[in-house]
Design a protein around this motif. Structure first.
Motif, PDB file in Angstrom:
ATOM      1  N   ASP A 112       0.838  -1.210   0.000  1.00 23.36           N
ATOM      2  CA  ASP A 112       0.000   0.000   0.000  1.00 23.36           C
ATOM      3  C   ASP A 112       0.868   1.253   0.000  1.00 23.36           C
ATOM      4  O   ASP A 112       0.573   2.220  -0.711  1.00 23.36           O
ATOM      5  N   SER A 124      -4.846  -7.680  -5.333  1.00 16.12           N
ATOM      6  CA  SER A 124      -4.736  -8.639  -4.241  1.00 16.12           C
ATOM      7  C   SER A 124      -5.368  -9.951  -4.690  1.00 16.12           C
ATOM      8  O   SER A 124      -6.455  -9.946  -5.270  1.00 16.12           O
ATOM      9  N   SER A 133      -5.252 -14.637  -4.076  1.00 14.28           N
ATOM     10  CA  SER A 133      -4.741 -15.852  -3.447  1.00 14.28           C
ATOM     11  C   SER A 133      -4.806 -16.985  -4.449  1.00 14.28           C
ATOM     12  O   SER A 133      -5.640 -16.996  -5.356  1.00 14.28           O
ATOM     13  N   SER A 162      -1.006 -15.936  -0.650  1.00 16.04           N
ATOM     14  CA  SER A 162      -1.740 -14.687  -0.881  1.00 16.04           C
ATOM     15  C   SER A 162      -0.757 -13.554  -1.129  1.00 16.04           C
ATOM     16  O   SER A 162       0.291 -13.474  -0.471  1.00 16.04           O
ATOM     17  N   LYS A 209      -0.220  -9.187  -2.488  1.00 13.49           N
ATOM     18  CA  LYS A 209      -0.726  -7.854  -2.776  1.00 13.49           C
ATOM     19  C   LYS A 209       0.326  -7.158  -3.634  1.00 13.49           C
ATOM     20  O   LYS A 209       1.501  -7.105  -3.260  1.00 13.49           O
ATOM     21  N   CYS A 234       5.759  -6.686  -4.547  1.00 14.63           N
ATOM     22  CA  CYS A 234       4.941  -7.838  -4.168  1.00 14.63           C
ATOM     23  C   CYS A 234       5.046  -8.062  -2.667  1.00 14.63           C
ATOM     24  O   CYS A 234       6.129  -8.336  -2.141  1.00 14.63           O
ATOM     25  N   VAL A 276       1.381 -11.711   1.554  1.00 13.29           N
ATOM     26  CA  VAL A 276       0.478 -11.582   2.689  1.00 13.29           C
ATOM     27  C   VAL A 276       0.404 -12.888   3.470  1.00 13.29           C
ATOM     28  O   VAL A 276       0.352 -12.896   4.697  1.00 13.29           O
TER      29      VAL A 276
END
Length: 296
Positions: free
Chosen positions: A107, A125, A127, A141, A143, A160, A163
């Motif tokens: 972010d 985002s 998975s 997962s 983002k 990258c 997550v």
């Protein structure tokens, strides 16, 4: 691998290598002496068969498994699939389209990219299932935040954030017959190398990066941007067609150059010697030049 926050210089995470067919890519990478992971399916029409290295980096050969889903994803603003489509339309289905940087805060990277005017679009985002060589599965997962210049349509970079990292044993995936242990350098070609410094330094999170003759020193690898003539001189390979920025080669560290060269010869993989490097030209399923370098 040293994974930094968005405030520090980002490490190399992985490389995206478009390919037409994962079976062809798997056969080629196996002939080169790599262990190739089982096929991974994305929820937006693409699929991969990755090569994981002991230093924490990896290769992502990427194919389009579901054209209809990919087209729908592009219409919904999926930058990853859209840039893959742009690359294939310009250069065909074999190549090296993106360098991916590790981050703990995608972010914050997106905010930096937008402020600097290099954002390539919306974050992504998603998975997907991950399966190891023993068949054990878990969910991975991610983002992503994307960076690109309007003129540099032959390449892009993205941050990258992992997550959720799959809780599987990757040791068997690191046991490459060619003795490869990691990636030490990524080489890009540009007709105007100096003009790429701003994009890359902002993408990697270090405004001072690239001050050393176009070599961007990441925590775990170097990203070099060479003029076409310099690329040919260094590796004995022809440079690509005129481009603002295109990724062209990957330099791997290997424990033994003798093991690597013997394996390539046994598998009838043509290779050349350039100084201390073993050079393998691009081929179907191998979208970049692969250079193997013994590093003790």
């Amino acid at each position: 691998m040293n994974r930094t926050t968005a405030a520090g210089t980002h490490p190399l995470d992985h490389l995206v290598l478009p390919t037409q067919n994962l079976d062809v890519a798997r056969a080629r990478l196996t002939a080169l002496g790599f262990v190739v992971a089982p096929t991974g399916i994305h929820p937006f029409g693409t699929e991969n068969c990755c090569v994981f290295l002991a230093d924490g980096t990896y290769l992502e050969p990427l194919a389009v498994g579901d054209e209809q889903a990919a087209t729908a994803a592009i219409a919904e603003g999926n930058v990853f699939v859209a840039r893959d489509r742009i690359y294939r339309n310009r250069h065909g289905d074999e190549g090296f389209s993106a360098v991916v940087l590790g981050t703990s805060n995608a972010d914050a990277d997106q905010a930096r990219y937008v402020e600097a005017g290099i954002s390539a679009g919306n974050m992504l985002s998603f998975s997907r299932a991950f399966t190891d060589t023993a068949g054990k599965s878990d969910i991975a997962s991610f983002k992503l935040a994307f960076a690109s210049e309007s003129k540099a349509t032959d390449a892009f970079l993205f941050a990258c954030e992992r997550v959720n990292a799959p809780k599987v044993d990757r040791a068997a995936l690191h046991a490459h017959a060619n003795s490869a242990t990691g990636i030490v350098e990524i080489v890009a070609v540009s007709d105007r190398p100096a003009e790429q410094h701003r994009l890359i330094s902002l993408a990697v999170g270090d405004p001072a990066a690239g001050a050393q003759g176009g070599a961007f020193h990441l925590p775990n690898a170097t990203l070099s941007v060479l003029a076409p003539g310099s690329f040919t001189t260094r590796f004995g390979l022809p440079a690509c067609a005129p481009t603002d920025l295109r990724f062209a080669a990957v330099v791997f560290s290997v424990r033994s150059a003798d093991i690597t060269s013997r394996l390539l010869a046994a598998n009838s993989v043509k290779h050349d010697i350039a100084g201390n490097d073993i050079v393998v030209q691009p081929a179907s399923g191998q979208g970049a030049a692969f250079i193997f370098r013994e590093i003790q």
